[in-house]
Design an enzyme around this catalytic site. Sequence first.
Site, PDB file in Angstrom:
ATOM      1  N   ALA A  57       0.871  -1.181   0.000  1.00 51.45           N
ATOM      2  CA  ALA A  57       0.000   0.000   0.000  1.00 51.45           C
ATOM      3  C   ALA A  57       0.904   1.226   0.000  1.00 51.45           C
ATOM      4  O   ALA A  57       1.836   1.317   0.814  1.00 51.45           O
ATOM      5  CB  ALA A  57      -0.892  -0.010   1.231  1.00 51.45           C
ATOM      6  N   VAL A  83       4.811  -1.165   3.102  1.00 45.45           N
ATOM      7  CA  VAL A  83       4.660   0.241   2.727  1.00 45.45           C
ATOM      8  C   VAL A  83       5.373   0.494   1.401  1.00 45.45           C
ATOM      9  O   VAL A  83       6.580   0.275   1.274  1.00 45.45           O
ATOM     10  CB  VAL A  83       5.226   1.183   3.802  1.00 45.45           C
ATOM     11  CG1 VAL A  83       5.084   2.653   3.369  1.00 45.45           C
ATOM     12  CG2 VAL A  83       4.516   0.955   5.141  1.00 45.45           C
ATOM     13  N   LYS A  84       4.610   0.948   0.411  1.00 47.95           N
ATOM     14  CA  LYS A  84       5.165   1.201  -0.906  1.00 47.95           C
ATOM     15  C   LYS A  84       5.624   2.665  -0.979  1.00 47.95           C
ATOM     16  O   LYS A  84       4.881   3.571  -0.605  1.00 47.95           O
ATOM     17  CB  LYS A  84       4.117   0.920  -1.982  1.00 47.95           C
ATOM     18  CG  LYS A  84       4.676   0.466  -3.322  1.00 47.95           C
ATOM     19  CD  LYS A  84       3.549   0.009  -4.233  1.00 47.95           C
ATOM     20  CE  LYS A  84       4.073  -0.581  -5.511  1.00 47.95           C
ATOM     21  NZ  LYS A  84       2.986  -0.894  -6.460  1.00 47.95           N
ATOM     22  N   VAL A  85       6.851   2.852  -1.454  1.00 51.33           N
ATOM     23  CA  VAL A  85       7.472   4.180  -1.425  1.00 51.33           C
ATOM     24  C   VAL A  85       8.092   4.483  -2.789  1.00 51.33           C
ATOM     25  O   VAL A  85       8.849   3.653  -3.295  1.00 51.33           O
ATOM     26  CB  VAL A  85       8.579   4.228  -0.345  1.00 51.33           C
ATOM     27  CG1 VAL A  85       9.218   5.608  -0.267  1.00 51.33           C
ATOM     28  CG2 VAL A  85       8.033   3.806   1.027  1.00 51.33           C
TER      29      VAL A  85
END
Length: 219
Positions: A57, A83-85
């Site tokens: 996400a 956590v997508k960055v």
Amino acid sequence: MKLFVDTGDIEEVKKAASWGILDGVTTNPTLIAKTGKGFKETVLKICEAVPNGEISAEVVATDYDTMLKEALEVSSWHPNIVVKVPLIEPGISLVKTLSDKGIKTNVTLVFTVSQALLAAKAGATFISNFVGRVDDLSEDGMLAVADSVEMVRTYGFKSQILVASVRHPLHVVQGVQAGAHIATMPLKILEMLFKHPLTDAGLKRFLDDWNAAGLHILE
Ligand code: G3P
């Protein structure tokens, strides 16, 4: 190779999960926007549909302080969230911070091995090398995937190379040949992986011969 489905559509996730071979789900702001639903509710439904999956996400801020707040919020929703960055300077700083906190990350919008090197050094769990968007420019997007796989192996990074922006089954084949750890793709491409005309023809021949012989398994 781990297989992820790239979608925010919960029905697509459920179908892919029904095969028992799905390892995770990747989403991005565009895929979430397409659902017409809320971000948190969508991500939590996906986590429920894939109990042991790794669910990516993405944060949407582009300054470190707000990215960190968003990352801590998103990762608090469910233990399986990654956590997508995006690969921007504050994004690399964020990945280092999250990695030091033991929070899994997926660095996205990666197109070169040098970008992948930065992500690996920051401690990225997954590095999403986009292939299709490079191919769309008449270049070979898979080259950076192969280089990135070799890079993490050469230097002993723990990061896993994730083939993203997959446009067709050949990208999956090439990802396997390159030794990529994960491929993520739309459901329609996952479905295409099952298909071969010789499989269909062979099964038809088996069943025609079986039925012609009047045989049964269940009485
Ligand atoms: O979600 C990340 C990546 O898979 C997006 O692919 O098709 O939008 O280039 P695509």
